[in-house]
Design a protein around this motif. Structure first.
Motif, PDB file in Angstrom:
ATOM      1  N   THR A  26      48.322  61.004  22.226  1.00 18.19           N
ATOM      2  CA  THR A  26      48.263  60.007  23.295  1.00 18.19           C
ATOM      3  C   THR A  26      49.397  59.002  23.164  1.00 18.19           C
ATOM      4  O   THR A  26      50.075  58.680  24.143  1.00 18.19           O
ATOM      5  CB  THR A  26      46.907  59.285  23.271  1.00 18.19           C
ATOM      6  N   ASP A  27      49.635  58.498  21.962  1.00 20.16           N
ATOM      7  CA  ASP A  27      50.733  57.545  21.756  1.00 20.16           C
ATOM      8  C   ASP A  27      52.079  58.184  22.063  1.00 20.16           C
ATOM      9  O   ASP A  27      52.956  57.555  22.660  1.00 20.16           O
ATOM     10  CB  ASP A  27      50.721  57.010  20.320  1.00 20.16           C
ATOM     11  N   ARG A  47      52.462  58.384  25.802  1.00 21.81           N
ATOM     12  CA  ARG A  47      52.736  57.056  26.366  1.00 21.81           C
ATOM     13  C   ARG A  47      54.214  56.708  26.242  1.00 21.81           C
ATOM     14  O   ARG A  47      54.834  56.239  27.192  1.00 21.81           O
ATOM     15  CB  ARG A  47      51.900  55.995  25.650  1.00 21.81           C
ATOM     16  N   SER A  48      54.785  56.930  25.054  1.00 19.91           N
ATOM     17  CA  SER A  48      56.193  56.585  24.868  1.00 19.91           C
ATOM     18  C   SER A  48      57.093  57.484  25.716  1.00 19.91           C
ATOM     19  O   SER A  48      58.083  57.019  26.283  1.00 19.91           O
ATOM     20  CB  SER A  48      56.573  56.642  23.391  1.00 19.91           C
ATOM     21  N   LEU A  62      56.291  58.890  28.603  1.00 19.83           N
ATOM     22  CA  LEU A  62      56.156  58.475  30.002  1.00 19.83           C
ATOM     23  C   LEU A  62      56.937  57.193  30.272  1.00 19.83           C
ATOM     24  O   LEU A  62      57.544  57.043  31.343  1.00 19.83           O
ATOM     25  CB  LEU A  62      54.679  58.289  30.358  1.00 19.83           C
ATOM     26  N   LEU A  63      56.945  56.271  29.321  1.00 17.12           N
ATOM     27  CA  LEU A  63      57.747  55.056  29.483  1.00 17.12           C
ATOM     28  C   LEU A  63      59.233  55.395  29.561  1.00 17.12           C
ATOM     29  O   LEU A  63      59.960  54.841  30.405  1.00 17.12           O
ATOM     30  CB  LEU A  63      57.484  54.079  28.329  1.00 17.12           C
ATOM     31  N   THR A 121      62.291  52.932  24.502  1.00 18.80           N
ATOM     32  CA  THR A 121      61.081  52.679  23.709  1.00 18.80           C
ATOM     33  C   THR A 121      61.368  52.801  22.222  1.00 18.80           C
ATOM     34  O   THR A 121      62.263  53.532  21.799  1.00 18.80           O
ATOM     35  CB  THR A 121      59.947  53.668  24.069  1.00 18.80           C
ATOM     36  N   SER A 145      58.858  48.452  24.485  1.00 16.48           N
ATOM     37  CA  SER A 145      59.760  49.025  25.481  1.00 16.48           C
ATOM     38  C   SER A 145      60.475  47.931  26.250  1.00 16.48           C
ATOM     39  O   SER A 145      59.956  46.830  26.433  1.00 16.48           O
ATOM     40  CB  SER A 145      58.986  49.934  26.438  1.00 16.48           C
TER      41      SER A 145
END
Length: 86
Positions: A45-46, A49-50, A52-53, A60, A79
């Motif tokens: 998940t982490d 997230r990075s 997708l950012l 990031t 980010s």
């Protein structure tokens, strides 16, 4: 017969312990204990997230901000929005 029609073999079946119906181990066996599944899910998940950012135009950095001896999950995703270079 249905499995053969779909191009699947009996060995494609795995239970939640990662052992195929023919008794051969698969990589899923690593995640047979709930705590390992949970921690693996946190890392995935982490990571998503990075990613997708970054895809959304951010630079990031992911880092551990407290020593692991204090808490189990202590990663920070920092980010900053990239400026358009066009």
């Amino acid at each position: 017969k249905e499995r053969a029609r779909r191009g699947m073999s009996v060995a494609d079946d795995t239970d939640n312990k990662g052992v195929t119906s023919k008794g051969k181990a698969s990589c899923a066996g690593v995640l047979c204990h709930p705590i390992y599944r949970e921690r693996h899910a946190e890392h995935v998940t982490d990571s998503l997230r990075s990613l997708l950012l970054e895809y959304a135009g951010y630079d990031t950095r992911v880092f551990e901000f407290v020593g692991g001896e204090h808490t189990a999950n202590n990663f920070m995703i920092a980010s900053t929005k990239r400026r358009d270079t066009a």
